[in-house]
Enzyme design. Structure first.
Site, PDB file in Angstrom:
ATOM      1  CB  CYS A 114      -0.975  -0.077   1.173  1.00 37.36           C
ATOM      2  SG  CYS A 114      -2.410   0.960   0.920  1.00 37.36           S
ATOM      3  NE  ARG A 136      -0.647   9.341  -1.800  1.00 36.78           N
ATOM      4  CZ  ARG A 136      -0.700  10.439  -1.058  1.00 36.78           C
ATOM      5  NH1 ARG A 136      -0.344  11.608  -1.542  1.00 36.78           N
ATOM      6  NH2 ARG A 136      -1.139  10.363   0.194  1.00 36.78           N
ATOM      7  CB  ILE A 171      -6.827   0.428   4.295  1.00 36.30           C
ATOM      8  CG1 ILE A 171      -7.285  -0.870   4.981  1.00 36.30           C
ATOM      9  CG2 ILE A 171      -7.158   1.633   5.176  1.00 36.30           C
ATOM     10  CD1 ILE A 171      -6.581  -1.167   6.275  1.00 36.30           C
ATOM     11  NE  ARG A 172      -6.894   6.055   5.041  1.00 39.79           N
ATOM     12  CZ  ARG A 172      -5.572   6.104   5.167  1.00 39.79           C
ATOM     13  NH1 ARG A 172      -4.839   6.785   4.319  1.00 39.79           N
ATOM     14  NH2 ARG A 172      -4.971   5.494   6.153  1.00 39.79           N
ATOM     15  CG  HIS A 223      -2.949  -3.212   4.034  1.00 39.67           C
ATOM     16  ND1 HIS A 223      -1.949  -2.510   4.668  1.00 39.67           N
ATOM     17  CD2 HIS A 223      -3.705  -2.295   3.403  1.00 39.67           C
ATOM     18  CE1 HIS A 223      -2.086  -1.224   4.423  1.00 39.67           C
ATOM     19  NE2 HIS A 223      -3.144  -1.058   3.660  1.00 39.67           N
ATOM     20  CD  GLU A 234       0.011  -5.290   6.053  1.00 34.97           C
ATOM     21  OE1 GLU A 234       0.047  -5.912   4.975  1.00 34.97           O
ATOM     22  OE2 GLU A 234      -0.255  -4.079   6.135  1.00 34.97           O
TER      23      GLU A 234
HETATM   24  N1  GLN Z   1      -3.574   6.322   0.899  1.00 31.76           N
HETATM   25  C1  GLN Z   1      -2.313   6.045   1.540  1.00 31.76           C
HETATM   26  C2  GLN Z   1      -1.177   6.805   0.871  1.00 31.76           C
HETATM   27  O1  GLN Z   1      -1.352   7.427  -0.116  1.00 31.76           O
HETATM   28  C3  GLN Z   1      -2.000   4.580   1.544  1.00 31.76           C
HETATM   29  C4  GLN Z   1      -2.980   3.837   2.416  1.00 31.76           C
HETATM   30  C5  GLN Z   1      -2.430   2.629   3.083  1.00 31.76           C
HETATM   31  O2  GLN Z   1      -1.219   2.389   3.144  1.00 31.76           O
HETATM   32  N2  GLN Z   1      -3.321   1.877   3.679  1.00 31.76           N
HETATM   33  O3  GLN Z   1      -0.072   6.761   1.354  1.00 31.76           O
END
Ligand code: GLN
Length: 195
Positions: A79, A106, A133-134, A169, A171
């Site tokens: 991520c 991103r 996640i995001r 992720h 993990e």
């Molecule tokens: N949106 C985050 C970034 O741009 C990454 C999100 C994450 O690592 N869960 O760094």
């Protein structure tokens, strides 16, 4: 074998747990003196890439780690860690390590839609759980970079020789197969240090 886990921000403890499950020795990289320990692979966790990029530079970890990665130290970025490795970040001038030849977007699903769980196929492993996640996704791979997984036609895992990046992720699930994949990458590798 020993793995260094970047531990300046983000979800590094979960990576350490996955490594412990696999019986792999590891330590946290928090400051430049931690780099005196010799290690065979590096994990860059999820978190916030802008914050991690700034801390890496402020803590004087950036240049030595970039040098090691360029010299062939196996690295696994999840991520935000993938974003740190990416050669290009879409619609953004920022480049961190820039060693993995991909273009990454991103917050690619939008801030609301960027967090979800699914299952998809990972080349060489099979179907695995993937937690986003995001999340970013990889917009394009270049040169010899290999696509390892896609979700809804978006690339979510790629590898270029000693570098592995996932938009999700591994993990954060009980499944340690992607960590095992990284360990196998290290075993294939003949890296003997940057200097
Ligand atoms: N949106 C985050 C970034 O741009 C990454 C999100 C994450 O690592 N869960 O760094």
């Amino acid at each position: 074998m020993k793995i260094g886990v970047l531990a300046v921000q983000g979800a590094f403890i979960e990576h350490e747990k996955a490594l412990s499950t696999l019986g792999i020795s590891h330590f946290e990289i928090r400051q430049s003196k931690d780099l005196l320990t010799s290690f065979d692979g590096l994990i860059l966790p999820g978190g916030e890439s802008t914050v991690m990029g700034k801390l890496l530079r402020d803590l004087k970890l950036f240049a030595p780690l970039k040098q090691e990665i360029e010299a062939g130290l196996p690295v696994f970025g999840t991520c935000a860690g993938l974003i740190l490795l990416s050669k290009t970040i879409a619609e953004d001038e920022t480049v961190h390590f820039g060693t993995l030849n991909v273009t990454t977007k991103r917050n690619a699903y939008g801030r609301q839609l960027g967090s979800f769980k699914t299952f998809s196929n990972f080349k060489g492993i099979g179907s695995i759980p993937m937690t986003f996640i995001r999340a970013p996704y990889i917009e394009a791979v270049h040169d010899k970079t290999e696509i390892l997984a896609t979700v809804n036609h978006h690339i979510v895992a790629a590898r270029n020789r000693t570098q592995l990046g996932t938009a999700f992720h591994p993990e954060l699930t009980e499944d340690v197969s992607v960590h095992q994949y990284f360990i196998d990458m290290i075993k294939e590798n003949t890296f003997e240090g940057a200097s």
